[in-house]
Design a protein around this motif. Structure first.
Motif, PDB file in Angstrom:
ATOM      1  N   ASP A  64      12.752  86.951  87.920  1.00 24.30           N
ATOM      2  CA  ASP A  64      12.195  88.376  87.398  1.00 24.30           C
ATOM      3  C   ASP A  64      11.131  88.268  86.706  1.00 24.30           C
ATOM      4  N   TYR A  65      10.715  87.143  86.188  1.00 25.19           N
ATOM      5  CA  TYR A  65       9.353  87.011  85.331  1.00 25.19           C
ATOM      6  C   TYR A  65       8.067  87.239  85.898  1.00 25.19           C
ATOM      7  N   ASN A  66       8.239  87.312  87.272  1.00 31.15           N
ATOM      8  CA  ASN A  66       7.051  87.889  88.176  1.00 31.15           C
ATOM      9  C   ASN A  66       6.709  89.248  87.931  1.00 31.15           C
ATOM     10  N   THR A  67       7.666  90.099  87.979  1.00 33.35           N
ATOM     11  CA  THR A  67       7.544  91.501  87.889  1.00 33.35           C
ATOM     12  C   THR A  67       7.732  92.060  86.385  1.00 33.35           C
ATOM     13  N   LYS A  68       8.624  91.482  85.442  1.00 38.76           N
ATOM     14  CA  LYS A  68       9.008  91.776  84.217  1.00 38.76           C
ATOM     15  C   LYS A  68       8.171  91.217  83.322  1.00 38.76           C
ATOM     16  N   GLY A  69       7.683  89.794  83.472  1.00 38.41           N
ATOM     17  CA  GLY A  69       6.875  89.299  82.371  1.00 38.41           C
ATOM     18  C   GLY A  69       7.545  89.191  81.189  1.00 38.41           C
ATOM     19  N   ASN A  70       6.557  89.576  80.298  1.00 40.03           N
ATOM     20  CA  ASN A  70       7.285  89.471  78.794  1.00 40.03           C
ATOM     21  C   ASN A  70       8.318  90.324  78.317  1.00 40.03           C
ATOM     22  N   PHE A  71       8.662  91.275  79.332  1.00 36.60           N
ATOM     23  CA  PHE A  71       9.629  92.306  78.892  1.00 36.60           C
ATOM     24  C   PHE A  71      10.985  91.665  79.347  1.00 36.60           C
ATOM     25  N   ILE A  72      10.999  90.484  79.626  1.00 35.48           N
ATOM     26  CA  ILE A  72      12.344  89.762  79.858  1.00 35.48           C
ATOM     27  C   ILE A  72      12.114  88.501  79.133  1.00 35.48           C
ATOM     28  N   LYS A  73      11.286  88.627  78.124  1.00 32.77           N
ATOM     29  CA  LYS A  73      10.927  87.069  77.515  1.00 32.77           C
ATOM     30  C   LYS A  73      12.288  87.441  76.067  1.00 32.77           C
ATOM     31  N   TRP A  74      13.168  86.361  76.280  1.00 30.33           N
ATOM     32  CA  TRP A  74      14.090  86.390  75.128  1.00 30.33           C
ATOM     33  C   TRP A  74      14.249  85.056  74.780  1.00 30.33           C
ATOM     34  N   ASN A  75      14.703  84.532  73.310  1.00 29.27           N
ATOM     35  CA  ASN A  75      15.243  83.428  73.010  1.00 29.27           C
ATOM     36  C   ASN A  75      16.782  83.426  72.995  1.00 29.27           C
ATOM     37  N   PRO A  76      17.584  82.664  73.549  1.00 33.87           N
ATOM     38  CA  PRO A  76      16.980  81.619  74.436  1.00 33.87           C
ATOM     39  C   PRO A  76      16.736  82.523  75.780  1.00 33.87           C
ATOM     40  N   ALA A  77      16.048  81.450  76.713  1.00 35.68           N
ATOM     41  CA  ALA A  77      15.234  82.110  77.588  1.00 35.68           C
ATOM     42  C   ALA A  77      16.253  82.439  78.887  1.00 35.68           C
ATOM     43  N   VAL A  78      15.870  83.662  79.512  1.00 33.88           N
ATOM     44  CA  VAL A  78      16.294  83.980  80.855  1.00 33.88           C
ATOM     45  C   VAL A  78      16.028  82.396  81.968  1.00 33.88           C
ATOM     46  N   LYS A  79      17.212  82.185  82.479  1.00 35.38           N
ATOM     47  CA  LYS A  79      17.085  80.882  83.278  1.00 35.38           C
ATOM     48  C   LYS A  79      17.178  81.190  84.874  1.00 35.38           C
ATOM     49  N   THR A  80      17.607  80.151  85.373  1.00 41.09           N
ATOM     50  CA  THR A  80      17.966  80.129  86.904  1.00 41.09           C
ATOM     51  C   THR A  80      19.006  81.122  87.584  1.00 41.09           C
ATOM     52  N   ALA A  81      18.983  81.459  88.778  1.00 36.74           N
ATOM     53  CA  ALA A  81      19.858  82.151  89.401  1.00 36.74           C
ATOM     54  C   ALA A  81      21.279  81.480  89.229  1.00 36.74           C
ATOM     55  N   ASN A  82      21.276  80.160  89.086  1.00 39.13           N
ATOM     56  CA  ASN A  82      22.383  79.306  89.380  1.00 39.13           C
ATOM     57  C   ASN A  82      22.967  79.281  87.948  1.00 39.13           C
ATOM     58  N   ASP A  83      22.049  79.151  87.033  1.00 35.32           N
ATOM     59  CA  ASP A  83      22.608  79.509  85.541  1.00 35.32           C
ATOM     60  C   ASP A  83      23.440  80.852  85.385  1.00 35.32           C
ATOM     61  N   LEU A 141       5.623  98.218  72.647  1.00 35.91           N
ATOM     62  CA  LEU A 141       4.853  97.808  73.822  1.00 35.91           C
ATOM     63  C   LEU A 141       3.667  96.987  73.263  1.00 35.91           C
ATOM     64  N   GLU A 142       2.933  97.386  72.396  1.00 36.79           N
ATOM     65  CA  GLU A 142       1.766  96.390  72.110  1.00 36.79           C
ATOM     66  C   GLU A 142       1.987  95.029  71.855  1.00 36.79           C
ATOM     67  N   TYR A 200      15.476 104.512  72.259  1.00 35.54           N
ATOM     68  CA  TYR A 200      14.897 103.235  71.475  1.00 35.54           C
ATOM     69  C   TYR A 200      13.582 103.607  70.727  1.00 35.54           C
ATOM     70  N   LYS A 201      13.447 103.356  69.531  1.00 34.02           N
ATOM     71  CA  LYS A 201      12.170 103.627  69.077  1.00 34.02           C
ATOM     72  C   LYS A 201      10.932 102.679  69.594  1.00 34.02           C
ATOM     73  N   CYS A 202      11.339 102.023  70.179  1.00 40.58           N
ATOM     74  CA  CYS A 202       9.986 101.169  70.849  1.00 40.58           C
ATOM     75  C   CYS A 202       9.598 101.764  72.188  1.00 40.58           C
ATOM     76  N   GLY A 203      10.302 102.665  72.537  1.00 38.19           N
ATOM     77  CA  GLY A 203       9.982 103.489  73.901  1.00 38.19           C
ATOM     78  C   GLY A 203       9.831 102.954  75.229  1.00 38.19           C
ATOM     79  N   TRP A 204      10.554 101.601  75.173  1.00 39.77           N
ATOM     80  CA  TRP A 204      10.328 101.059  76.691  1.00 39.77           C
ATOM     81  C   TRP A 204      11.879 100.232  76.780  1.00 39.77           C
ATOM     82  N   SER A 205      11.997  99.665  78.138  1.00 41.14           N
ATOM     83  CA  SER A 205      13.326  99.412  78.462  1.00 41.14           C
ATOM     84  C   SER A 205      13.129  98.416  79.781  1.00 41.14           C
ATOM     85  N   PRO A 206      13.857  97.230  79.699  1.00 36.89           N
ATOM     86  CA  PRO A 206      13.661  96.384  80.875  1.00 36.89           C
ATOM     87  C   PRO A 206      14.231  96.916  82.038  1.00 36.89           C
ATOM     88  N   PHE A 207      15.125  97.896  81.824  1.00 34.37           N
ATOM     89  CA  PHE A 207      15.846  98.825  83.105  1.00 34.37           C
ATOM     90  C   PHE A 207      15.084  99.950  83.351  1.00 34.37           C
TER      91      PHE A 207
END
Length: 446
Positions: free
Chosen positions: A273-292, A317-318, A401-408
């Motif tokens: 999903d990084y290809n379409t969502k980019g930094n919007f699914i950047k979390w720590n710990p990272a989203v990893k593989t479908a197997n994970d 958003l900025e 949300y005050k930030c005004g965006w959602s990964p969904f």
């Protein structure tokens, strides 16, 4: 007297779904039965119309950004979003500004929430390399636990001194919650990618930088230390297959000294999903593989993982639209967590009863929260009604949300939270939040 009667509900509680009614007086559930007739003339009657009535979800890990980071969110804005999503209690983390690492700074957060929170609240006390004295002053009756960051997510709150860690683990009987990522491994990985890409690292490299090895090294050390010292350990936001071997399902939850949490985003997204969502699914710990992701689901369902939470962590958003190295990790989730899990029910991945166990019952058990997390007579009336056949699309217009965006964004969920009660008050109905903060400080039976 505030009296509410919920009629014709599918009541989900302790592994069963029973059709019936629930009577609320003031803050508490006073009767659960097949067919209740109100005795009070001014009783408000709400017809659940055969929809699910669940205990309000308890989110054991959120970052509501107040004080100091309120351009991203506040206790008021994010707790409003939480109740709209059926979350009625939250436990917030100490990496606000200033960090909640003294008793005075911790108490200031409680004072803000007492005036502004729409949901029930508790705040974690933060541990550092040099505040053991303050940590040991923490009151187990009215503070959820101690939070330690064993990875660099939060800058100054990184606890990396082995002697300090052992002292904290061996000195407190309180629950210790940990963010586990090995800092040295992450730095080494980052330097490799900087050599390859310079400052323009693709976000798809995030799970290789904050790797399975980084997670496992840290979580295995924390668990070994908990076993050595007898500490009560709760491991936040697990993300890898390898870590699943560290947890057990052979003893009842109430007897576990080491418990585990998984977050919505690690159950939902994968590195594809990084290809379409980019930094919007950047979390720590990272989203990893479908197997994970599959391994996390398996461990959740067989009870090696005990809790589903959000790690709700809004950024503007900025901020998120910056380059990978500059964009902060984290995203908003509390408004959509419950319906995301009901979506997984539609997909055949999990039962409604199991959702309630992992989002409502188990957080209450793990933290020993007083009179919450269940639909029981004598318990607080923290409840949500969920229509499991009411599709709606996530758009910017219906985000709270005050930030005004959602990964969904642009996703159409099949289920909808229609009503939320906090302490017996109907705080959310017909897509509207009642503008009266009624949240209370959580108390703990310990």
């Amino acid at each position: 007297m505030n009296t509410v009667l919920i009629k014709n509900a599918k009541i989900v509680n302790e592994g069963k779904i029973v059709e019936g009614d629930v009577l609320i007086e003031n803050e508490f559930i006073i009767e659960i039965a097949q067919n209740i007739h109100p005795k009070q003339p001014n009783c408000q009657i709400i017809d659940a119309e055969g929809n699910y009535l669940i205990p309000g979800a308890i989110d054991d890990q959120v970052h509501f950004r107040e004080p100091g980071l309120t351009h991203k969110g506040s206790i008021a804005t994010e707790s409003r979003a939480a109740v709209a999503g059926g979350i009625t209690s939250f436990i917030e983390q100490p990496n606000t500004v200033p960090n909640a690492v003294t008793q005075e700074l911790l108490e200031e957060k409680y004072q803000i929430a007492a005036k502004t929170s729409y949901a029930n609240y508790s705040f974690m006390m933060g541990g550092t390399n040099d505040n053991l004295e303050e940590v040991l002053k923490t009151n187990p009756r009215n503070v959820a636990g101690i939070k330690l960051f064993l990875g660099s997510s939060t800058g100054n709150m990184l606890v990396d001194n082995p002697e300090t860690l052992e002292k904290i683990f061996s000195s407190t009987k309180m629950l210790i919650a940990v963010h586990c990522e090995d800092e040295a491994t992450i730095r080494t990985n980052l330097e490799k990618f900087k050599t390859q890409f310079g400052e323009d690292i693709p976000v798809a490299c995030h799970p290789a930088i904050r790797s399975e090895e980084a997670c496992y090294l840290s979580s295995s050390k924390a668990i070994a230390l908990a076993k050595k010292t007898g500490a009560r350990l709760h491991v936040f936001h697990l993300s890898t297959t390898k870590e699943m071997e560290l947890f057990t399902n052979t003893i009842p939850l109430e007897e576990k000294q080491i418990t585990a949490e998984v977050c919505i985003h690690h159950l939902w997204f994968s590195d594809e999903d990084y290809n379409t969502k980019g930094n919007f699914i950047k979390w720590n710990p990272a989203v990893k593989t479908a197997n994970d992701r599959s391994a996390l689901w398996e461990a959740l369902l067989d009870d090696r993982i005990d809790v589903i939470a959000t790690d709700h962590a809004p950024h503007t958003l900025e901020e998120k639209q910056q380059s990978y190295l500059k964009a902060p990790s984290g995203g908003p989730l509390v408004q959509h967590a419950v319906v995301a899990m009901f979506e997984a029910n539609h997909q055949g991945k999990i039962s409604i009863e199991k959702i309630v166990e992992k989002m409502c019952h188990n957080p209450a058990k793990i933290f020993k929260i007083e009179k919450r997390g269940f639909i029981k007579e004598g318990f607080y009336a923290d409840l949500a009604i969920v229509n499991n056949a009411s599709p709606w699309k996530v758009t910017k217009d219906n985000l709270l949300y005050k930030c005004g965006w959602s990964p969904f964004e642009d996703y159409t969920f099949k289920s909808k939270v229609t009503h939320t009660f906090v302490n017996g008050e109907l705080v959310y109905q017909n897509s509207e939040v009642k503008e009266t903060p009624v949240g209370k400080r959580l108390l703990f039976n310990r």
